[in-house]
Write a protein that holds these residues in place. Structure first.
Motif, mmCIF file in Angstrom:
data_model
loop_
_atom_site.group_PDB
_atom_site.id
_atom_site.type_symbol
_atom_site.label_atom_id
_atom_site.label_comp_id
_atom_site.label_asym_id
_atom_site.label_seq_id
_atom_site.Cartn_x
_atom_site.Cartn_y
_atom_site.Cartn_z
ATOM 1 N N LEU A 154 -1.478 5.489 9.362
ATOM 2 C CA LEU A 154 -1.255 5.194 7.941
ATOM 3 C C LEU A 154 -1.534 3.726 7.640
ATOM 4 O O LEU A 154 -2.119 3.396 6.599
ATOM 5 C CB LEU A 154 0.183 5.547 7.558
ATOM 6 N N ASP A 155 -1.119 2.837 8.547
ATOM 7 C CA ASP A 155 -1.345 1.407 8.339
ATOM 8 C C ASP A 155 -2.845 1.098 8.336
ATOM 9 O O ASP A 155 -3.324 0.283 7.534
ATOM 10 C CB ASP A 155 -0.640 0.597 9.430
ATOM 11 N N GLU A 156 -3.575 1.769 9.222
ATOM 12 C CA GLU A 156 -5.020 1.527 9.294
ATOM 13 C C GLU A 156 -5.732 1.995 8.029
ATOM 14 O O GLU A 156 -6.659 1.348 7.546
ATOM 15 C CB GLU A 156 -5.605 2.234 10.520
ATOM 16 N N ARG A 157 -5.297 3.113 7.483
ATOM 17 C CA ARG A 157 -5.957 3.667 6.297
ATOM 18 C C ARG A 157 -5.302 3.221 4.993
ATOM 19 O O ARG A 157 -5.816 3.527 3.918
ATOM 20 C CB ARG A 157 -5.938 5.199 6.366
ATOM 21 N N GLN A 158 -4.161 2.578 5.096
ATOM 22 C CA GLN A 158 -3.421 2.106 3.927
ATOM 23 C C GLN A 158 -3.105 3.263 2.976
ATOM 24 O O GLN A 158 -3.369 3.209 1.779
ATOM 25 C CB GLN A 158 -4.211 1.019 3.199
ATOM 26 N N ILE A 159 -2.556 4.317 3.564
ATOM 27 C CA ILE A 159 -2.122 5.493 2.813
ATOM 28 C C ILE A 159 -0.671 5.762 3.171
ATOM 29 O O ILE A 159 -0.279 5.650 4.326
ATOM 30 C CB ILE A 159 -2.978 6.731 3.153
ATOM 31 N N HIS A 160 0.126 6.113 2.166
ATOM 32 C CA HIS A 160 1.530 6.425 2.415
ATOM 33 C C HIS A 160 1.727 7.937 2.374
ATOM 34 O O HIS A 160 1.726 8.556 1.318
ATOM 35 C CB HIS A 160 2.431 5.759 1.364
ATOM 36 N N VAL A 161 1.837 8.533 3.551
ATOM 37 C CA VAL A 161 2.064 9.975 3.660
ATOM 38 C C VAL A 161 3.155 10.185 4.704
ATOM 39 O O VAL A 161 2.881 10.166 5.893
ATOM 40 C CB VAL A 161 0.784 10.730 4.087
ATOM 41 N N PRO A 162 4.403 10.368 4.276
ATOM 42 C CA PRO A 162 5.490 10.531 5.247
ATOM 43 C C PRO A 162 5.302 11.780 6.098
ATOM 44 O O PRO A 162 4.760 12.791 5.647
ATOM 45 C CB PRO A 162 6.743 10.645 4.367
ATOM 46 N N LEU A 163 5.749 11.686 7.344
ATOM 47 C CA LEU A 163 5.629 12.783 8.293
ATOM 48 C C LEU A 163 6.953 13.528 8.374
ATOM 49 O O LEU A 163 8.007 12.929 8.560
ATOM 50 C CB LEU A 163 5.245 12.250 9.677
#
Length: 510
Positions: A382-391
């Motif tokens: 998520l940090d690499e893609r700068q997307i917030h998607v909780p697991l």
């Protein structure tokens, strides 16, 4: 098609379908199997309030008399009044037209719900599996589905099943008990769930599509397939459910949105103005469901077999919900995501990513330990893609013994554990999971070691990639860590999960 019979109402706990010749050739194997099942069910349900003075018996199909000819009405009644059916497939079973009729009638009586939840298929050797699958009645019943075989033989080269009883006759053999216990426990769990009023699939159906005229079935199925491309949790209502108000109420209660398909033809329930659509809408409203979540699917392009009478057309004209053609309704139900604004954080997915990790009685906690290793890898992606998607890891794992309670189409990724189970058991389990999926999500098998296969050895798993994880005691608590060679593949698997999620939710990087 009838609703599945409740345990408190059944005449037989299990109907065992088999060929009499197989029982003789294999030394009364089926009779011994039924005897063990009878004793174990009595023991497992001894303290369960069944509401029955006497436990419903296990019924052997041989007791019906003739071995050929048309299926008698008495036999049909016995199948229809049984809680579950066990099909024992030996080399003589595949040549029995009578056995094929029993299987076909079970599917006719209980439909896919029966095939999914109440049917157990026991194979006594490898050859009958191939022969049975090639039979026209088998292809007709399963219609492209992959039935889950429970194999009761050790060696493909030996055309005999494992012995039921030890030589001293005092207890079952270990080889038999290892297989039999899984079937018994699954059946007992379903009986207890039924007695407790539990439904086989408690997850909400996000879109329930109602019943149309017979000539609309192809168009309705096409719309459902298009809807599933946006939302996996789409269900079609069977016409038989309209005659079972309790079943209909349960289906509507779990639905978030209702679609009413219509055209200018006579409805099936012609005695009521508006037909079956009026019945569905009335039931929806009685349950306090909002009219805002009801939509009418306009299939007027399909020519009617019989024109609708004026009262039905008048009811449709007064229907206040949106009446939309298929493409317009899909856009209304699943509006396209707004384009991301440069420099602005992207909103999170509509729901967290769901990663289902198997749990079972042999590996009760490994799913949680494995999840602890996955979380930091996920956050790194998520940090690499700068997307917030909780697991979201399921709080109790994916209990393979209760797989009917899970809506696997909600899964964004699947992990099966391979620790103490045999290779055949793993393959059967993969079939069991895949049969419940409309579309296969990224999936792997986590091989818990030691012991472990050599790095150069290929482990077959029906196309599922097998990754190795070392179980370690230190530091406490015990950890399940990916082996060095497979850690990269684990990250690749999570990348696949994230890619699929991004496509489904139309996410973009910041």
């Amino acid at each position: 098609m009838s609703p599945l019979v409740r345990f408190r109402d059944c005449d037989h706990s299990v109907f065992v379908s088999y060929a009499h010749a197989d029982n003789e050739v294999y030394g009364n194997w089926v009779s011994d199997f039924a005897s063990e099942l009878t004793k174990d069910l009595a023991a497992e349900l001894a303290r369960v309030p069944t509401g029955r003075a006497v436990l419903p018996p296990v019924h052997l199909s041989e007791d019906n008399g003739p071995l050929a000819g048309e299926l008698s009405e008495q036999l049909k009644a016995r199948v229809a009044r049984s809680f579950a059916v066990v099909v024992v497939v030996g080399r003589h079973y595949v040549d029995s037209a009578w056995c094929g009729q029993e299987l076909a009638y079970f599917q006719q009586a209980f439909g896919n719900a029966g095939l999914n939840g109440r049917l157990y298929i026991v194979a006594l050797a490898q050859e009958p599996i191939t022969l049975a699958a090639a039979k026209p009645v088998w292809r007709q019943v399963f219609a492209g589905r992959n039935p889950v075989w429970q194999t009761y033989f050790e060696d493909d080269a030996v055309a005999r099943p494992v012995a039921v009883m030890r030589d001293d006759g005092k207890a079952p053999t270990q080889a038999f008990a290892r297989r039999f216990d899984r079937l018994r426990d699954d059946l007992v769990g379903k009986i207890k769930a039924d007695l407790g009023g539990a439904q086989p699939n408690p997850q909400a159906t996000r879109l329930l599509i109602g019943v149309g005229a017979p000539e609309l079935e192809t168009a309705i199925a096409g719309f459902a397939a298009s809807a599933r491309a946006h939302e996996p949790s789409v269900a079609l209502l069977d016409f038989a459910a309209l005659d079972q108000r309790a079943q209909l109420a349960a289906r509507l209660r779990d639905a978030e949105r209702l679609v009413l398909p219509f055209h200018q033809g006579q409805p099936r329930m012609w005695a009521v103005a508006g037909g079956q659509l009026a019945v569905l809408l009335e039931c929806w409203r009685k349950m306090g469901k909002p009219d805002e979540q009801v939509f009418a699917l306009d299939l007027s392009e399909v020519p009617p077999t019989e024109p609708a009478e004026p009262e039905h057309l008048e009811w449709l004209a007064k229907l206040a919900c949106p009446k939309l053609l298929p493409a317009a309704l899909l856009t209304r139900l699943f509006p396209p995501a707004a384009p991301a604004v440069v420099g602005q954080a992207v909103a999170a997915a509509a729901r967290p990513v769901r990663l289902y990790i198997e749990s079972n009685r042999n590996e009760p906690w490994q799913w949680k330990l494995l999840g602890e290793q996955i979380r930091p890898l996920w956050q790194k992606l998520l940090d690499e893609r700068q997307i917030h998607v909780p697991l979201n890891l399921r709080p109790s794992g994916l209990n393979i013994d209760e797989i009917d309670l899970f809506n696997l189409d909600d899964a964004d990724g699947l992990i099966l554990l391979w620790g103490q189970k045999e290779a055949r058991s793993l393959l059967s389990q993969i079939n069991l999971v895949e049969d419940r999926l409309t579309e296969l999500a990224p999936a792997i098998v986590a091989y818990l070691s030691p012991p472990k296969p050599q790095a150069e050895q290929a482990v077959p798993a029906l196309g599922w990639q097998v990754l190795r994880f070392q179980q370690q005691e230190a530091p406490p608590p015990k950890a399940v860590l990916p082996e060095q060679g497979d850690a990269i593949e684990l990250t690749r698997f999570l990348n696949d999960v994230l890619d699929r999620t991004s496509r489904r939710h139309k996410l973009s990087p910041v």
